[in-house]
Scaffold this motif. Structure first.
Motif, PDB file in Angstrom:
ATOM      1  N   UNK A  16      -5.728 -12.842   2.993  1.00 34.64           N
ATOM      2  CA  UNK A  16      -5.697 -12.018   1.781  1.00 34.64           C
ATOM      3  C   UNK A  16      -5.546 -10.560   2.185  1.00 34.64           C
ATOM      4  N   UNK A  17      -4.499  -9.915   1.687  1.00 37.42           N
ATOM      5  CA  UNK A  17      -4.278  -8.505   1.994  1.00 37.42           C
ATOM      6  C   UNK A  17      -5.020  -7.657   0.965  1.00 37.42           C
ATOM      7  N   UNK A  18      -5.967  -6.851   1.414  1.00 35.99           N
ATOM      8  CA  UNK A  18      -6.811  -6.070   0.507  1.00 35.99           C
ATOM      9  C   UNK A  18      -6.450  -4.588   0.497  1.00 35.99           C
ATOM     10  N   UNK A  19      -5.515  -4.162   1.330  1.00 36.74           N
ATOM     11  CA  UNK A  19      -5.111  -2.764   1.340  1.00 36.74           C
ATOM     12  C   UNK A  19      -6.233  -1.830   1.743  1.00 36.74           C
ATOM     13  N   UNK A  20      -6.279  -0.669   1.109  1.00 34.37           N
ATOM     14  CA  UNK A  20      -7.306   0.330   1.416  1.00 34.37           C
ATOM     15  C   UNK A  20      -8.539   0.117   0.548  1.00 34.37           C
ATOM     16  N   UNK A  21      -9.705   0.167   1.149  1.00 38.39           N
ATOM     17  CA  UNK A  21     -10.950   0.157   0.397  1.00 38.39           C
ATOM     18  C   UNK A  21     -11.177   1.538  -0.218  1.00 38.39           C
ATOM     19  N   UNK A  22     -12.068   1.600  -1.192  1.00 36.76           N
ATOM     20  CA  UNK A  22     -12.366   2.869  -1.844  1.00 36.76           C
ATOM     21  C   UNK A  22     -12.965   3.865  -0.853  1.00 36.76           C
ATOM     22  N   UNK A  23     -12.676   5.144  -1.072  1.00 34.09           N
ATOM     23  CA  UNK A  23     -13.267   6.189  -0.245  1.00 34.09           C
ATOM     24  C   UNK A  23     -14.735   6.417  -0.604  1.00 34.09           C
ATOM     25  N   UNK A  80       9.553  -4.434   9.632  1.00 40.29           N
ATOM     26  CA  UNK A  80       8.182  -4.193  10.073  1.00 40.29           C
ATOM     27  C   UNK A  80       7.197  -4.119   8.913  1.00 40.29           C
ATOM     28  N   UNK A  81       5.993  -4.642   9.162  1.00 44.02           N
ATOM     29  CA  UNK A  81       4.878  -4.531   8.234  1.00 44.02           C
ATOM     30  C   UNK A  81       3.607  -4.536   9.079  1.00 44.02           C
ATOM     31  N   UNK A  82       2.818  -3.483   8.996  1.00 42.06           N
ATOM     32  CA  UNK A  82       1.645  -3.343   9.860  1.00 42.06           C
ATOM     33  C   UNK A  82       0.649  -4.482   9.663  1.00 42.06           C
ATOM     34  N   UNK A  83       0.464  -4.913   8.426  1.00 40.41           N
ATOM     35  CA  UNK A  83      -0.508  -5.983   8.148  1.00 40.41           C
ATOM     36  C   UNK A  83      -0.124  -7.272   8.861  1.00 40.41           C
ATOM     37  N   UNK A  84       1.136  -7.650   8.771  1.00 40.75           N
ATOM     38  CA  UNK A  84       1.603  -8.894   9.393  1.00 40.75           C
ATOM     39  C   UNK A  84       1.641  -8.753  10.908  1.00 40.75           C
ATOM     40  N   UNK A  85       2.030  -7.581  11.391  1.00 39.76           N
ATOM     41  CA  UNK A  85       2.053  -7.355  12.838  1.00 39.76           C
ATOM     42  C   UNK A  85       0.652  -7.507  13.423  1.00 39.76           C
ATOM     43  N   UNK A 131      -9.158 -11.770   6.046  1.00 39.56           N
ATOM     44  CA  UNK A 131      -8.994 -10.577   5.212  1.00 39.56           C
ATOM     45  C   UNK A 131      -8.316  -9.467   6.007  1.00 39.56           C
ATOM     46  N   UNK A 132      -7.348  -8.804   5.393  1.00 34.85           N
ATOM     47  CA  UNK A 132      -6.627  -7.725   6.064  1.00 34.85           C
ATOM     48  C   UNK A 132      -6.825  -6.429   5.282  1.00 34.85           C
ATOM     49  N   UNK A 182       0.833  -1.211   0.000  1.00 29.85           N
ATOM     50  CA  UNK A 182       0.000   0.000   0.000  1.00 29.85           C
ATOM     51  C   UNK A 182       0.864   1.257   0.000  1.00 29.85           C
ATOM     52  N   UNK A 183       2.056   1.155  -0.532  1.00 29.87           N
ATOM     53  CA  UNK A 183       2.979   2.283  -0.655  1.00 29.87           C
ATOM     54  C   UNK A 183       3.588   2.262  -2.058  1.00 29.87           C
ATOM     55  N   UNK A 184       4.188   3.376  -2.491  1.00 28.99           N
ATOM     56  CA  UNK A 184       4.834   3.399  -3.806  1.00 28.99           C
ATOM     57  C   UNK A 184       6.058   2.481  -3.861  1.00 28.99           C
TER      58      UNK A 184
END
Length: 281
Positions: free
Chosen positions: A131-138, A113-118, A157-158, A90-92
């Protein structure tokens, strides 16, 4: 002459989570490509790292790739970092890593470090499949559409979520996944006001509504997967056979269960035998 591109994870909050290897790499490379040079400058200052920084973020990454790749081809070792955690999550950075691979430049991960795994490691939900889904739509319409597509997934789901959207997102999850679906709420991981709780989505809505502080900071949601349809069918069959076996023989119970559910008699009979054996034990 091509050099190496190091993808370096940095702390998500607590500066002591920086690894010795990450510090050594950042000190040794010729240049560091950072998501936000102002944020990264503070980290480098803390560890007395004087390596030059250059910006590489979502708004300039496409235009800057050729310049960065050329520097790598000229023999300059480079590190890629994000504001916090592991780059590309979820980063460039994806476009730069892809370009490096296309030019046969060696890409070396420096994990950390990784926030999702932590969050996944601490909330007590199944971690064998996720399953890592990142940010949902605004936009709520798009968010609901995405959640509808995910509601039957059995893997954990993360999600990452922005503080100003967290309440609306959790309400949508409760509506689509069901208020009783388990969820892990991880906020400000490794920071002073770290909050890690496990509850149902319905309970989480109430928790966030009752405390506006829970709508601040970096947030990870870990949502339990849907119960597999096959598991539900098995549970219902077991319940039926268990009741029938209280009054009937294995043969009669399995025959009746097969008639009522449409399941094959052989399957019902085998399961009735197993349940009956467990009861005898």
């Amino acid at each position: 002459m091509s050099a190496q591109l190091f993808v370096v994870a940095t702390p998500i909050g607590h500066l002591d989570d920086m690894t010795y290897r990450a510090i050594d790499v950042l000190k040794s490379v010729n240049i560091i490509a950072a998501e936000d040079t102002r944020t990264s400058a503070q980290l480098l200052k803390h560890y007395n790292i004087s390596t030059p920084l250059t910006a590489c973020h979502e708004h300039n990454e496409s235009n800057k790739i050729d310049i960065l790749v050329q520097r790598l081809l000229n023999g300059e070792n480079m590190a890629l970092i994000s504001d916090a955690g592991t780059p590309l999550i979820s980063d460039p950075g994806f476009k730069l890593v892809r370009a490096a691979q296309e030019h046969n430049i060696r890409v070396i991960p420096v994990p950390g470090a990784c926030a999702a795994i932590a969050a996944l490691s601490a909330v007590g939900l199944p971690s064998d499949r996720f399953s890592f889904e990142g940010f949902l739509s605004s936009k709520q319409s798009q968010r609901i559409l995405s959640l509808e597509k995910l509601k039957d997934q059995t893997a954990t789901l993360i999600f990452y979520e922005a503080p100003h959207r967290i309440l609306d997102s959790v309400k949508d999850m409760a509506s689509i996944f069901g208020a009783e679906r388990p969820v892990g709420f991880a906020r400000e991981i490794t920071k002073t006001f770290e909050t890690i709780k496990k509850m149902t989505l319905g309970e989480l809505v109430s928790f966030i509504e009752a405390d506006h502080h829970q709508q601040k900071g970096e947030i990870v949601l870990v949502v339990g997967g849907a119960t597999a349809e096959k598991d539900l069918e098995q549970e219902k069959l077991d319940q039926l056979l268990t009741r029938l076996l209280q009054d009937l023989s294995v043969k009669a119970a399995s025959q009746l269960a097969a008639d009522l559910t449409g399941i094959k008699k052989k399957v019902a009979y085998q399961r009735a035998l197993e349940l009956n054996q467990n009861n005898d034990d």
